[in-house]
Design a protein around this motif. Structure first.
Motif, short mmCIF file in Angstrom:
data_model
loop_
_atom_site.label_atom_id
_atom_site.label_comp_id
_atom_site.label_asym_id
_atom_site.label_seq_id
_atom_site.Cartn_x
_atom_site.Cartn_y
_atom_site.Cartn_z
N CYS A 85 27.69 64.91 121.68
CA CYS A 85 28.67 65.36 122.58
C CYS A 85 28.82 64.31 123.45
N CYS A 93 31.22 69.30 128.78
CA CYS A 93 31.05 70.55 128.93
C CYS A 93 31.54 71.46 127.91
N ASP A 94 33.17 71.36 127.60
CA ASP A 94 33.63 72.25 126.81
C ASP A 94 33.29 71.98 125.48
N ARG A 97 30.04 73.84 124.94
CA ARG A 97 30.11 75.32 124.63
C ARG A 97 30.58 75.63 123.35
N GLU A 98 31.49 74.64 122.89
CA GLU A 98 32.24 75.01 121.63
C GLU A 98 31.23 74.94 120.43
N GLU A 100 28.19 75.32 120.74
CA GLU A 100 27.00 76.49 120.52
C GLU A 100 27.53 77.52 120.11
N ALA A 101 28.93 78.00 120.10
CA ALA A 101 29.71 78.95 119.73
C ALA A 101 29.68 78.62 118.19
N ALA A 132 26.13 73.92 131.20
CA ALA A 132 27.24 74.43 130.64
C ALA A 132 26.80 75.19 129.10
N THR A 133 25.53 74.97 128.84
CA THR A 133 25.22 75.41 127.75
C THR A 133 23.81 75.94 127.79
N ASN A 134 23.34 76.70 126.70
CA ASN A 134 21.94 77.30 126.51
C ASN A 134 21.37 76.42 125.51
#
Length: 300
Positions: A85, A93-94, A97-98, A100-101, A132-134
């Motif tokens: 990343c 940050c985006d 998130r993506e 993780e999804a 921004a993420t877990n």
């Protein structure tokens, strides 16, 4: 996967960074990527970090990184999926998130590239991505994105999902300060190009493991070196440095960017359709491919 669990998985075992295959149309090629991952996953390693430096993160679009993660998730079974990343803070940050999804378990946060930045700005970027993420976040200390031990300790206090520190600077003083100050709070990963050349020195600074690019194409050799390194068998390490790693470094050093190109060439020579490297990197010449083949044959 909980960040603390991921931290323990990557604490001591060998890590590696699979290459990203491209087809003749310069598109991500998922089928050979999956086949290569399945082959690598049959060996006992702590984790494979996809779309990292060796995976040409710097030439992938954020959407391609997500596609790489989805493919890795499909073939990984119960193994963690960690992804590169990077880029600017908003993009990183985006991407986090993506990733993780798409089923990712963690990220390796690479430098933002090009622009110099003050230390507090680098720390702010790490903090923002963690928030921004877990997922678990591993910081790659390299290039324009270097952190001090004091900064890292503060970030670790503020960000529970900051789980790892990977170093590619060669600054042993900073590495030792980090490992002494933070102790078991983080996992520590050596990340110099062809890190086997530096592994013993880094071990003395408190880094018990590293990432191996050579694992991409000679996994048995990479694991043999790591086992000797872990056991403190310096004689075996030094013999393997002479017989394989220094000759590989001689090929790698023939042109800038070959630290990636030579690895991808090795993957192709092992029978995987890894395709070319993307510009600004260049592929090995036919002569150099012959040199790589001879080197691979010498350890098979």
């Amino acid at each position: 996967m909980a960040p603390d669990h991921l931290r323990e998985i990557i604490r001591t075992g060998l890590l590696s960074f699979p290459v990203t295959p491209f087809d003749d149309g310069d598109r991500f090629n998922p089928k050979p990527f999956a086949a290569h991952l399945e082959w690598l996953s049959s060996y006992p390693v702590a984790g494979l970090i996809v779309a990292g430096g060796t995976g040409e993160l710097f030439s992938l679009t954020p959407g391609e990184v997500v596609d790489v993660v989805r493919t890795a998730r499909q073939v990984s079974g119960g193994q963690p999926v960690i992804a590169g990343c990077g880029y600017g803070t908003r993009i990183a940050c985006d991407m986090a998130r993506e990733i993780e999804a798409a089923g990712g378990d963690g990220i390796l946060l690479l430098p933002h590239y090009l622009t110099e930045a003050p230390a507090d700005g680098v720390a702010n970027r790490i903090r923002a991505v963690c928030q921004a993420t877990n997922m678990g976040v591993i910081v790659y200390n390299r290039g324009q994105a270097r952190v001090s031990a004091e900064q890292l300790a503060q970030l670790a206090d503020e960000c529970p999902n900051l789980i790892g520190f990977k170093d590619g600077t060669g600054d042993i003083d900073t590495v030792r300060r980090v490992t002494v100050m933070l102790g078991d709070r983080l996992s520590y990963i050596g990340g110099m190009p062809t890190h086997e050349l530096f592994a013993q020195a880094y071990k003395g600074a408190g880094m018990p493991t590293y990432s191996s690019a050579a694992f991409n194409f000679v996994p048995e050799t990479a694991l043999k070196f790591h086992a000797a390194f872990t056991a403190g068998d310096d004689a075996t390490c030094e013999r393997m440095l002479r017989e394989f790693y220094y000759p590989f470094a001689k090929i790698r050093d023939r042109k800038a960017g070959y630290a990636v190109s030579a690895v991808k060439a090795g993957v192709r020579l092992r029978g995987f359709d890894a395709g070319h490297v993307r510009a600004p990197l260049t592929d090995l010449t036919e002569e150099e491919m012959g040199m790589m083949q001879a080197l691979i044959d010498s350890v098979q």
